[in-house]
Write a protein that holds these residues in place. Structure first.
Motif, PDB file in Angstrom:
ATOM      1  N   GLN A   1       0.773   7.146   5.997  1.00  9.44           N
ATOM      2  CA  GLN A   1       1.483   6.267   5.086  1.00  9.44           C
ATOM      3  C   GLN A   1       0.983   4.857   5.330  1.00  9.44           C
ATOM      4  O   GLN A   1       0.719   4.474   6.471  1.00  9.44           O
ATOM      5  CB  GLN A   1       2.990   6.342   5.314  1.00  9.44           C
ATOM      6  CG  GLN A   1       3.564   7.668   4.929  1.00  9.44           C
ATOM      7  CD  GLN A   1       5.075   7.670   4.981  1.00  9.44           C
ATOM      8  OE1 GLN A   1       5.724   6.655   5.145  1.00  9.44           O
ATOM      9  NE2 GLN A   1       5.649   8.842   4.835  1.00  9.44           N
TER      10      GLN A   1
ATOM     11  N   THR B   1       0.028   6.811   0.357  1.00 10.77           N
ATOM     12  CA  THR B   1      -0.038   8.043   1.138  1.00 10.77           C
ATOM     13  C   THR B   1      -1.425   8.637   0.993  1.00 10.77           C
ATOM     14  O   THR B   1      -2.070   8.493  -0.051  1.00 10.77           O
ATOM     15  CB  THR B   1       0.987   9.095   0.671  1.00 10.77           C
ATOM     16  OG1 THR B   1       0.703   9.461  -0.680  1.00 10.77           O
ATOM     17  CG2 THR B   1       2.414   8.592   0.789  1.00 10.77           C
TER      18      THR B   1
ATOM     19  N   ASP C   1       2.737   7.377  -4.018  1.00  8.98           N
ATOM     20  CA  ASP C   1       3.736   7.511  -2.953  1.00  8.98           C
ATOM     21  C   ASP C   1       4.078   8.956  -2.614  1.00  8.98           C
ATOM     22  O   ASP C   1       4.905   9.203  -1.746  1.00  8.98           O
ATOM     23  CB  ASP C   1       5.028   6.782  -3.330  1.00  8.98           C
ATOM     24  CG  ASP C   1       4.869   5.281  -3.344  1.00  8.98           C
ATOM     25  OD1 ASP C   1       3.853   4.778  -2.826  1.00  8.98           O
ATOM     26  OD2 ASP C   1       5.765   4.597  -3.862  1.00  8.98           O
TER      27      ASP C   1
ATOM     28  N   TYR D   1       5.927   8.578   0.845  1.00 17.63           N
ATOM     29  CA  TYR D   1       6.029   7.226   1.381  1.00 17.63           C
ATOM     30  C   TYR D   1       7.489   6.856   1.541  1.00 17.63           C
ATOM     31  O   TYR D   1       8.294   7.023   0.638  1.00 17.63           O
ATOM     32  CB  TYR D   1       5.334   6.216   0.461  1.00 17.63           C
ATOM     33  CG  TYR D   1       5.526   4.802   0.925  1.00 17.63           C
ATOM     34  CD1 TYR D   1       4.899   4.352   2.081  1.00 17.63           C
ATOM     35  CD2 TYR D   1       6.350   3.932   0.234  1.00 17.63           C
ATOM     36  CE1 TYR D   1       5.083   3.061   2.530  1.00 17.63           C
ATOM     37  CE2 TYR D   1       6.535   2.637   0.672  1.00 17.63           C
ATOM     38  CZ  TYR D   1       5.896   2.203   1.820  1.00 17.63           C
ATOM     39  OH  TYR D   1       6.087   0.930   2.258  1.00 17.63           O
TER      40      TYR D   1
END
Length: 106
Positions: free
Chosen positions: A19, A50, A71, A90
């Motif tokens: 992340q 990500t 994400d 994320y």
């Protein structure tokens, strides 16, 4: 990323879900040289927070990654026992984060 990929201990890791990877200012990706022990799966969007690093010792034909958004990504690994799904979501740190983590479930 250089420290992670350069560490000999990382060679024993099969899959890394990252992340907020470092963002290359010259292209829409992160650092992962071709000589690294990992394949990089990074979203095509420059907003990606990500990504996955998959060890090259895992046959590339046995896995795939779907980037649902910058994400959220899902890695599908086909094994003899059936597919395994690894989700990378994320999760931003709370704005009020302090050194004392006793106020939350984690």
């Amino acid at each position: 990323m250089i420290t992670l990929l350069g560490d000999p201990a990382s060679l024993d890791i099969d899959i890394i879900a990252l992340q907020e990877p470092w963002r290359n200012p010259h292209t829409k990706t992160t650092y992962c040289p071709r000589r690294a022990a990992f394949h990089l799966s990074f979203p095509e969007s420059d907003m990606g927070r990500t990504c996955f690093l998959v060890n090259k010792k895992i046959d590339i034909s046995t896995w795939s990654v779907q980037h649902h958004s910058g994400d959220l990504a899902t890695l599908r690994l086909q094994t003899q026992a059936g597919p395994i799904y690894i989700h990378n979501v994320y999760s931003p740190s709370p704005a009020h984060r302090t050194a004392d983590y006793t106020d939350g479930p984690l």
